[in-house]
Design a protein around this motif. Structure first.
Motif, short mmCIF file in Angstrom:
data_model
loop_
_atom_site.label_atom_id
_atom_site.label_comp_id
_atom_site.label_asym_id
_atom_site.label_seq_id
_atom_site.Cartn_x
_atom_site.Cartn_y
_atom_site.Cartn_z
N ALA A 40 -73.12 -1.48 67.54
CA ALA A 40 -74.23 -2.26 66.98
C ALA A 40 -75.45 -1.37 66.76
CB ALA A 40 -74.57 -3.42 67.91
N TRP A 41 -75.71 -0.50 67.72
CA TRP A 41 -76.84 0.43 67.58
C TRP A 41 -76.64 1.33 66.37
CZ3 TRP A 41 -76.87 5.82 67.80
CH2 TRP A 41 -78.13 6.41 67.76
N ASP A 42 -75.44 1.86 66.22
CA ASP A 42 -75.16 2.75 65.09
C ASP A 42 -75.40 2.04 63.75
OD1 ASP A 42 -74.03 5.41 64.26
OD2 ASP A 42 -72.60 4.08 63.26
N PHE A 419 -88.28 3.75 72.88
CA PHE A 419 -87.14 4.43 72.30
C PHE A 419 -85.85 4.09 73.06
CE2 PHE A 419 -90.37 7.61 70.79
CZ PHE A 419 -90.10 7.47 69.45
N VAL A 420 -85.95 4.17 74.39
CA VAL A 420 -84.79 3.88 75.25
C VAL A 420 -85.21 2.82 76.26
CG1 VAL A 420 -83.62 6.08 74.93
CG2 VAL A 420 -85.38 5.89 76.68
N LEU A 421 -84.30 1.93 76.58
CA LEU A 421 -84.70 0.74 77.35
C LEU A 421 -83.47 0.02 77.88
CD1 LEU A 421 -86.05 -1.67 74.53
CD2 LEU A 421 -84.21 -0.03 74.31
N GLY A 422 -83.60 -1.30 78.12
CA GLY A 422 -82.53 -2.05 78.75
C GLY A 422 -81.74 -2.92 77.80
N GLY A 439 -82.37 -0.12 66.09
CA GLY A 439 -83.28 0.30 65.03
C GLY A 439 -83.97 1.62 65.25
N ASN A 440 -83.82 2.20 66.45
CA ASN A 440 -84.50 3.45 66.80
C ASN A 440 -83.47 4.57 66.85
OD1 ASN A 440 -86.24 1.31 67.46
ND2 ASN A 440 -87.37 2.59 68.91
N PRO A 464 -87.13 6.53 60.23
CA PRO A 464 -88.41 5.86 60.42
C PRO A 464 -88.29 4.51 61.12
CG PRO A 464 -87.72 5.68 58.14
CD PRO A 464 -86.74 6.60 58.81
N LEU A 465 -89.38 4.10 61.74
CA LEU A 465 -89.52 2.80 62.38
C LEU A 465 -90.71 2.07 61.76
CD1 LEU A 465 -89.23 3.92 66.10
CD2 LEU A 465 -87.54 2.56 64.88
#
Length: 649
Positions: A40-42, A419-422, A439-440, A464-465
């Motif tokens: 999903a992230w990809d 950027f990184v989280l849970g 999205g990051n 970009p974000l």
């Protein structure tokens, strides 16, 4: 090597999360299904337009939907939201229509005690303040600034400002007047809202004279609004209570997607603090997405222990945007003891609590045992500001609560997000953050710009974000923004953190890779400390570094070159600390002051902060600096000896 799993969600817990609900929606509405989170992230970082459009649709953002979400993909210079119109203030306050009597805010303040603000009252006061600001001549694009604690006043003033299309900026009351003026002077505000004092650790702190000094240094001001705590409101000021007393309709102005929302500050090592401009649309999208990772819904009570000088003040409104009740704490977190915040969490049935890593580590060191309180409502714990060590992970699961989703995050002021989280659907591993944010496009790069996995590299973002800075205020040609993030890898954002991306997609943050000072999560440029210290006649030159690295306590030594014949005695150390306290903040008083003969510099005259930092963190003296590029190579020998002494001390 995989780290120990400390917690895993049950199937029932995982499927009942905000993230699971969004993934089910993607399957039903977009025909998208993924084998796991990494897939999903990809998709989210590859199909940027489709992903961010899905966030707009899923959260039913109030406004006119953009006809094109990503107009230009170049960095720097990405453009978002063509044709989009919205207002940040409309997003949280729409919840007042269905939950009028539910508390939007619960506030515990050392200065004012406990209070609650319902959703309907929040909207009424925002509308009232907006009407008064309009009468003061505030409109689209004007700047409103404030020096306020973490109470409802700051939120109401911010939402009112945003609703007019005006631009908000905030500093904490414990900041020195020099640091505040270095920020506010750059943006030429029309209105200043300030509290004349506050109580901290049981002691009254009078800010009225400092506020006057700040106002005198802002010739663009047309109005001053004062929140009284210690004194009557001066006749020439507007009382805050006057601002909130009307009953008028709430009519937020829809603005362009990239219209400026607020100006926040992130200091580099030279020059004034960077006045970072974020837009309405980017912040609304980022905050909405963030709620998935924080598992925030309208049923939650959310608290993040924060200062108004920290981007987490802005980020805490993520919960408000989802209709959650925000629990705000204004006061010393160690008064009357280190358990005061945990008692607040228990008493207010907080479900999702966050704080800086330094706070949790302090609780561990002082032997605080929150498990003795009723934390039955608490199901999630967040942390940020600096790396959370494995020892603190162990303390949380031993002395706070065993069945608890621990979700540290790492991001920054620069992007007003993480950027990184849970991810509440994934296991928690000791010392790791669970995943990269949807999205990051977060990667770890080596010095040559190659992506690395399983080893420490530079944290970069390759796409970009929408919440990346629109610009730095006053940076007409964009050169300062480019130099801040894009000077190392062409077209790629370099954030200034050391990161390891694991094979499972988790991450470990190892601290700052640049020379920014990071004290308990609050970042400050070394230039501001130099300005305070080198303003003393006894100090000719100085160099400061923050030695922050995973598993070690932050340690900030200040090295000073003194005028000839001046001894570094206790009186001078007190004078140096006092100058930093007054001009910057007590948070940035050094752990140690060391006298040196000269500051090592490049041939162009720049202080060698990063090489000194790398050396003092254990780097090889032969590789951390190229002596041929130094104006005074022998000056570096002093720091080699200092590093040896620290290693054996």
């Amino acid at each position: 090597m995989s780290r120990e799993i400390l917690w895993s969600p049950s199937d029932a817990f995982a499927q009942d999360t905000a993230m699971a609900a969004y993934l089910r929606w993607l399957a039903a509405e977009r025909g998208l299904s993924f084998a796991d989170y990494n897939a999903a992230w990809d998709w989210s970082v590859t199909e940027l337009e489709a992903f961010w459009e899905s966030i707009w649709d899923y959260f039913d953002i109030v406004g006119t939907k953009p006809t094109q979400f990503l107009v230009s993909r170049d960095m720097p210079g990405a453009q978002w939201g063509k044709g989009g119109m919205l207002n940040y203030a409309a997003q949280p306050l729409r919840h007042a229509d269905r939950t009028q009597d539910k508390p939007a805010l619960i506030v515990q303040s050392e200065s004012f005690g406990r209070s609650e603000v319902t959703w309907s009252e929040l909207r009424r006061q925002v509308a009232s303040v907006a009407a008064h600001l309009t009468e003061m001549g505030i409109g689209k694009g004007d700047r409103v600034v404030a020096i306020l604690p973490n109470t409802e006043t700051a939120l109401i003033a911010f939402l009112a400002t945003a609703s007019l299309g005006a631009i908000w900026s905030l500093c904490a009351p414990d900041m020195g007047h020099v640091a505040i003026l270095d920020r506010f002077r750059q943006i030429e505000p029309k209105v200043l809202i300030a509290q004349d004092g506050y109580i901290h650790a049981g002691k009254p702190i009078d800010r009225s004279a400092i506020n006057d000094t700040i106002a005198a240094g802002l010739p663009s001001l047309t109005h001053r609004v004062t929140v009284p705590m210690l004194h009557p409101v001066p006749a020439e000021h507007v009382a805050w209570s006057t601002m909130t007393g009307r009953d008028v309709p709430f009519t937020p102005l829809e603005v362009e997607f990239e219209h400026p929302l607020w100006i926040v500050y992130s200091s580099g090592t030279t020059g004034n603090p960077k006045p970072i401009v974020h837009g309405h649309g980017g912040i609304v999208l980022e905050a909405s997405k963030q709620s998935l990772h924080q598992n925030l819904t309208a049923q939650d009570r959310f608290q993040w222990l924060t200062s108004p000088g920290w981007i987490m003040w802005n980020a805490q409104w993520t919960g408000l945007g989802q209709g959650a009740t925000l629990c705000l704490y204004d006061g010393a977190p160690n008064h009357p003891d280190m358990g005061v915040i945990w008692r607040f969490v228990a008493d207010e049935s907080v479900t999702n609590f966050g704080a800086g890593a330094a706070y949790f580590d302090g609780c561990r060191k002082f032997g605080v045992t929150p498990r003795d309180l009723d934390l039955s409502a608490l199901r999630a714990l967040g942390s940020t500001g600096s790396p959370l060590s494995s020892d603190v992970y162990d303390w949380i699961y031993t002395d706070v609560k065993r069945d608890l989703w621990l979700a540290p995050i790492s991001g920054g002021t620069d992007l007003a997000g993480a950027f990184v989280l849970g991810n509440p659907m994934l296991p928690v591993r000791a010392g790791e953050m669970q995943c990269r944010a949807l999205g990051n496009a977060v990667r770890s790069f080596d010095a040559e710009g190659n992506e690395v996995v399983g080893e420490v590299g530079e944290l970069v973002c390759t796409e970009p974000l929408p919440s990346m800075p629109l610009c730095f205020w006053g940076d007409e040609d964009g050169s300062r923004l480019k130099d801040s993030y894009f000077d190392t890898y062409e077209g790629v954002w370099r954030h200034g953190d050391w990161i390891e991306i694991t094979a499972e997609g988790g991450s470990v943050i190892y601290g700052r890779s640049d020379a920014t000072i990071n004290r308990k999560g609050l970042r400050m440029g070394s230039a501001e400390i130099y300005q305070a210290v080198e303003g003393l006649p006894e100090v000719i030159d100085s160099l400061v570094v923050d030695l922050e690295f995973l598993g070690r306590d932050s340690f900030m030594p200040l090295f000073v070159v003194l005028a000839e014949g001046t001894p570094l005695d206790d009186a001078l150390k007190d004078k140096i600390n006092g100058a930093i306290r007054e001009a910057v903040s007590a948070r940035f008083i050094p752990n140690e002051i060391v006298q040196i003969a000269e500051v090592p510099r490049t041939l162009s005259g720049k202080k060698l902060e990063v090489p000194v930092k790398k050396l003092l963190l254990g780097g090889d003296p032969k590789t951390v600096v190229n002596r041929d590029s130094m104006a005074n190579p022998a000056a570096f020998d002093t720091f080699i000896e200092y590093a040896k002494a620290r290693a054996h001390g």
